[in-house]
Scaffold this motif. Structure first.
Motif, PDB file in Angstrom:
ATOM      1  N   GLY A  45      33.487  31.895  10.359  1.00  0.00           N
ATOM      2  CA  GLY A  45      33.435  30.677  11.395  1.00  0.00           C
ATOM      3  C   GLY A  45      33.939  30.278  12.328  1.00  0.00           C
ATOM      4  O   GLY A  45      33.599  30.198  13.455  1.00  0.00           O
ATOM      5  N   GLN A  46      35.239  30.339  11.434  1.00  0.00           N
ATOM      6  CA  GLN A  46      36.562  29.636  13.051  1.00  0.00           C
ATOM      7  C   GLN A  46      36.515  31.037  13.657  1.00  0.00           C
ATOM      8  O   GLN A  46      36.718  30.222  14.950  1.00  0.00           O
ATOM      9  N   VAL A  47      36.218  32.308  13.331  1.00  0.00           N
ATOM     10  CA  VAL A  47      36.600  33.172  14.891  1.00  0.00           C
ATOM     11  C   VAL A  47      35.672  33.614  15.741  1.00  0.00           C
ATOM     12  O   VAL A  47      36.151  33.084  16.678  1.00  0.00           O
ATOM     13  N   ILE A  48      33.825  32.810  15.117  1.00  0.00           N
ATOM     14  CA  ILE A  48      33.191  32.644  15.851  1.00  0.00           C
ATOM     15  C   ILE A  48      33.214  31.365  16.868  1.00  0.00           C
ATOM     16  O   ILE A  48      33.224  31.492  18.056  1.00  0.00           O
ATOM     17  N   GLU A  49      34.049  30.278  16.421  1.00  0.00           N
ATOM     18  CA  GLU A  49      34.045  28.987  17.187  1.00  0.00           C
ATOM     19  C   GLU A  49      35.165  29.387  18.340  1.00  0.00           C
ATOM     20  O   GLU A  49      34.913  28.692  19.291  1.00  0.00           O
ATOM     21  N   ILE A  50      36.118  30.486  18.006  1.00  0.00           N
ATOM     22  CA  ILE A  50      37.781  30.313  18.568  1.00  0.00           C
ATOM     23  C   ILE A  50      37.218  31.110  19.643  1.00  0.00           C
ATOM     24  O   ILE A  50      36.802  30.962  21.335  1.00  0.00           O
ATOM     25  N   GLY A  51      35.959  32.230  19.279  1.00  0.00           N
ATOM     26  CA  GLY A  51      35.684  33.256  20.184  1.00  0.00           C
ATOM     27  C   GLY A  51      34.701  32.000  21.783  1.00  0.00           C
ATOM     28  O   GLY A  51      34.698  32.589  22.151  1.00  0.00           O
ATOM     29  N   ARG A  52      34.227  31.165  20.790  1.00  0.00           N
ATOM     30  CA  ARG A  52      32.720  31.068  22.056  1.00  0.00           C
ATOM     31  C   ARG A  52      33.723  29.937  22.887  1.00  0.00           C
ATOM     32  O   ARG A  52      33.901  29.729  23.544  1.00  0.00           O
ATOM     33  N   VAL A  53      35.083  29.458  22.493  1.00  0.00           N
ATOM     34  CA  VAL A  53      35.891  28.300  23.357  1.00  0.00           C
ATOM     35  C   VAL A  53      36.638  29.538  24.096  1.00  0.00           C
ATOM     36  O   VAL A  53      36.693  29.228  25.895  1.00  0.00           O
ATOM     37  N   HIS A 103      26.523  34.043  26.353  1.00  0.00           N
ATOM     38  CA  HIS A 103      26.969  34.463  25.279  1.00  0.00           C
ATOM     39  C   HIS A 103      27.115  36.440  25.188  1.00  0.00           C
ATOM     40  O   HIS A 103      27.713  36.000  23.603  1.00  0.00           O
ATOM     41  N   ARG A 104      26.914  36.934  26.029  1.00  0.00           N
ATOM     42  CA  ARG A 104      27.751  37.712  25.260  1.00  0.00           C
ATOM     43  C   ARG A 104      29.121  37.792  25.471  1.00  0.00           C
ATOM     44  O   ARG A 104      30.173  38.159  25.082  1.00  0.00           O
ATOM     45  N   ARG A 105      30.007  37.226  26.521  1.00  0.00           N
ATOM     46  CA  ARG A 105      31.179  37.147  26.404  1.00  0.00           C
ATOM     47  C   ARG A 105      31.991  36.435  24.969  1.00  0.00           C
ATOM     48  O   ARG A 105      32.562  36.565  25.086  1.00  0.00           O
ATOM     49  N   SER A 106      31.018  35.546  24.459  1.00  0.00           N
ATOM     50  CA  SER A 106      31.095  34.769  23.201  1.00  0.00           C
ATOM     51  C   SER A 106      31.825  35.819  22.061  1.00  0.00           C
ATOM     52  O   SER A 106      32.097  35.710  21.502  1.00  0.00           O
TER      53      SER A 106
END
Lengths: 437, 375
Positions: free
Chosen positions: B183-191, B124-127
């Motif tokens: 929302g897109q940035v969050i998704e890229i960050g998670r990936v 979670h922290r890394r994401s």
């Protein structure tokens, strides 16, 4: 002019980055450490290097001190590795106290025997040096006795450790032969050769002096896998020994190992810090010893061995019944009660602590019937399962989230289900998790 | 269940063609199921691949649903088994999520619970941190502020998104509303959080595992340097497989780094780059799947005695994640090396096996029979 190396900085680097240092760098560093001389700095550096040396096992420079330690090198342990039990151990701290007292004398002997020059000859091995080393160790034996009287505490452990060193020096040649086989073994068949070599030397000693044979068996037992493996070997040997004296010697050693274990059990019984002293591995070892000792004693028909084995079993079972089981149950009950009292989230550390206590039951339970403790262990576990189930019910009643689903129940009390599994088994625990409330 | 016939003989005689056929590593806690793999079969239902199950050299393949009948499972494994079947999880990422979430409840024990909670927190922290890095890189690119300024008031970054001027610039550059862009940035960050960035002082799991493989390879070489006999060939084989895997994983990581280095460009072009990024990440997780327990196994064994290390080598050999042939064909430069490895795998003899036939050592069997007769 080159600057003198900063030894403190080297040591700090070694301690901090020992896992990352390149193998070749360690191999280069080792002779440098050897050249420092036998002093406290060298000892500190070697201590820092030891985790890697244990894996690499590089050829080490033979010094007077190392030659002296050779017969009992396999018994050397750090202070924090000392364990109760029948395995002989020599703490490095003891040698650090004794060595300065005897160093001068030993070095004189070393020079007289010209060991330094002999070792510098090409292709000459320690085994080939053995005739000269025997005299070196013989003198060493007398010196250790004298030095120990000056610097060692008068407690039983120190006396036993000193006796171990003295015994190893007296039986240095034989110990070294077993050690050489130990170092060369790779596969199962090499272990057989190691055992054969041990029995050959053991028989020779037994014919000359049974006391020496007995001590020899104890001193090399770690090389053969410890007291349990030693008893396993002795048990097999007792079945096939053709010479009466050999078979008798074998039984005598088995009796001696068992007598040592009797003392260890006696020393433990009734101790308040029992669970810190008897780790789970020791308990498993004792159970296996008990399992080996009974048939061996019966088959031998040797009355003395039967009596010793009987004493060991009686004391061990008594110790389990009167000391270990009640203490375990009380400790687990106390911890479980603490969980009932707490309303917040279960701490992983608390659960892990109780699991550690259950590990004793996991070792003991399968053997309980055979030891005549089946009922006590079952009752104990049933009471603990009931206590844990009560805590689970309490937790689920007071849980914040939904507990109607399996997921909800796991999330509310996962750690407690685990404890219930340890007490009642995985099938019962699965039923408890999945049963609708 | 089949053993020695049908599917089993197929596995014994051939190396897997695809990662899916090799199967995903399953973190069961029941000792008999250690280092087991799971995979979808021809009918897309799950099956288990059990190497050396019940002490034999055969590989057993059992339907997923039959597992509780094959062996007695721990509570954790019963629940894990049910959860995997329910979610039809067949990828390393999906299995890891199920495992961590279940372990975090404590149902598998206190120590795994702590480790799982740490791992989930770390993910979670890394994401969050990766998403924030992306936001900062994009804002700097748009000239909204300098990086030090943004890092100083990092808490205000989400609030900045509500600023009209910021929303307008985002729309001009990325063609997205502020909310969709975020929302897109969050998704890229998670990936991207699973791969991290080069030079990260505390690299995430996959990047750290490549480094660990290097250490594993070096430690094996160091240990085998002092050995003689058959075991040297076995260790050499493991070292080769580790090296090949680490090289391929490193190549995937470098390709991924090159594709994601330009962070504002990545966000702007996410629709186009997404398949390639997730493809590299997917291959990376498959390449490294199953290695962590083997590295762990060796690190534990190295602290023990010689026999324990020999035992670990045997166990590592039987669970060695061999690279699938189809995967290797994609890297033509290394195909020859891989073919050599596959040939070697079929030819080496395991501990306690007869050198000429590969059958169990008859002398050893006699010894066991003798010992049984004695007791």
């Amino acid at each position: 002019m080159t600057a003198a190396p900063d030894l403190a900085a080297i040591k700090q680097t070694l301690v901090r980055r020992i896992d990352q240092i390149d193998t070749t760098a360690i191999l280069k560093l080792l002779p440098m450490v050897g050249r420092i001389g036998e002093n406290a700095v060298q000892t500190e550096l070697l201590d820092a290097l030891r985790p890697r040396l244990r894996v690499m096992r590089p050829p080490r420079t033979l010094t007077a001190q190392r030659l002296f330690y050779l017969p009992f090198e396999h018994l050397l342990v750090n202070h924090d590795q000392i364990r109760l039990g029948a395995v002989p151990q020599v703490p490095r701290a003891l040698l650090r106290r004794v060595w300065p007292v005897i160093a001068d004398h030993v070095l004189k002997t070393h020079r007289r025997l010209d060991l330094g020059n002999a070792l510098s000859e090409r292709d000459l091995t320690v085994v080939e040096l053995e005739p000269r080393l025997a005299e070196y160790w013989e003198r060493g034996e007398r010196l250790v006795r004298a030095a120990a009287a000056h610097v060692c505490h008068d407690d039983r452990a120190s006396q036993r450790q000193t006796a171990t060193v003295v015994g190893c020096l007296r039986l240095g040649g034989q110990t070294l032969k077993v050690r050489n086989h130990f170092m060369m073994r790779t596969f199962d068949r090499d272990r057989d050769r190691l055992a054969d070599r041990f029995f050959e030397l053991f028989s020779q000693l037994n014919a000359r002096n049974p006391d020496d044979a007995e001590q020899f068996a104890c001193l090399v037992s770690p090389l053969l896998g410890g007291p349990v493996a030693m008893l396993r070997l002795l048990s097999a040997r007792a079945n096939v020994a053709t010479l009466d004296e050999d078979a008798m010697g074998t039984r005598r050693v088995a009796g001696s190992v068992l007598a040592e274990l009797n003392e260890a059990v006696d020393a433990l019984a009734g101790r308040a810090d029992l669970l810190e002293l008897v780790d789970v591995d020791s308990l498993a070892d004792c159970l296996e010893i008990e399992m080996l000792a009974v048939p061996m004693a019966r088959r031998s028909g040797d009355q003395a061995l039967i009596r010793t084995a009987g004493t060991f079993i009686a004391r061990f079972v008594g110790f389990l019944e009167s000391d270990l089981l009640p203490m375990l149950e009380a400790r687990i009950r106390g911890e479980v009660d603490r969980l009932t009292a707490g309303a917040g989230e279960l701490a992983a550390g608390d659960i892990a602590g109780i699991e550690g206590l259950f590990a004793y039951f996991q070792v003991l339970a399968p053997e309980a019937e055979r030891l005549g403790l089946g009922d006590q262990v079952s009752i104990c576990l049933r009471r603990l399962a009931e206590a844990v189930a009560a805590v689970i019910a309490h937790r689920l009643d007071h849980a914040a989230g939904a507990t109607a689903t399996v997921t909800g129940r796991i999330e509310a009390a996962g750690g407690l289900f685990r404890l219930y599994e340890l007490a009642a088994g995985s099938s019962a625990a699965f039923r408890l998790v999945t049963a609708p409330r | 269940m089949s053993a020695g016939q049908g599917t089993t003989s197929h596995i014994l005689k051939q190396v897997p063609t695809t990662f899916e056929e090799r199967g995903v590593s399953l973190p069961f806690t029941t000792p008999e199921l250690r280092l087991t793999r799971g995979r979808p079969n021809e009918r897309r239902t799950l099956e288990l691949v059990l190497p050396k199950f019940a002490g034999t050299n055969a590989i057993y393949v059992v339907p997923w649903s039959a597992l509780p009948e094959v062996t007695s499972l721990t509570l954790f494994d019963r629940l894990f088994h049910a959860a995997v079947a329910e979610r039809r999880a067949t990828t390393p990422g999906a299995i890891r999520q199920i495992h961590l979430r279940m372990a975090a409840t404590g149902v598998g024990g206190g120590v795994p619970q702590e480790a799982a909670r740490r791992a989930l927190d770390d993910d979670h922290r890394r994401s969050v941190a990766t998403s924030l890095d992306l936001v900062i890189a994009c804002f700097v690119d748009l000239g909204l502020a300098t990086e030090p300024e943004l890092r100083d008031r990092v808490n205000q970054v989400p609030a900045m998104l509500k600023d009209h001027k910021v929303a307008q610039r985002l729309d001009e550059r990325y063609g997205l509303t502020a909310t969709d862009w975020y929302g897109q940035v969050i998704e890229i960050g998670r990936v991207l959080s699973f791969a991290g960035r080069p030079g990260d002082p505390s690299p995430p799991r996959l990047r750290a595992l490549i480094t660990a493989l290097g250490r594993f390879q070096a430690a094996l070489k160091e240990w085998s340097g002092g050995l003689v006999g058959d075991v040297v060939a076995m260790v050499d084989f493991i070292v080769e497989v580790v090296g090949l895997t680490a090289d391929r994983a490193d190549a995937e990581l470098r390709a991924l780094d090159a594709l994601t280095d330009d962070r504002p460009g990545l966000v702007a072009d996410w629709g186009q780059r997404r398949p390639a990024v997730t493809g590299h990440l997917g291959r990376l997780s498959w390449l490294l799947d199953g290695w962590a327990p083997l590295v762990e196994l060796w690190e534990t064994a190295i602290a023990g005695d010689h026999d324990r290390r020999l035992g670990a080598v045997d166990e590592i050999l039987r669970a060695l994640p061999i690279l699938p042939t189809a995967e290797l064909r994609t890297g033509t430069a290394q195909t020859g090396r891989a073919d050599h490895l596959h040939w070697q795998q079929r030819r080496y003899v395991r501990l306690y096996e007869d050198w000429r036939t590969g059958r169990p050592d008859a002398a050893l069997i006699r010894k066991i029979e003798q010992s049984e007769a004695d007791t």
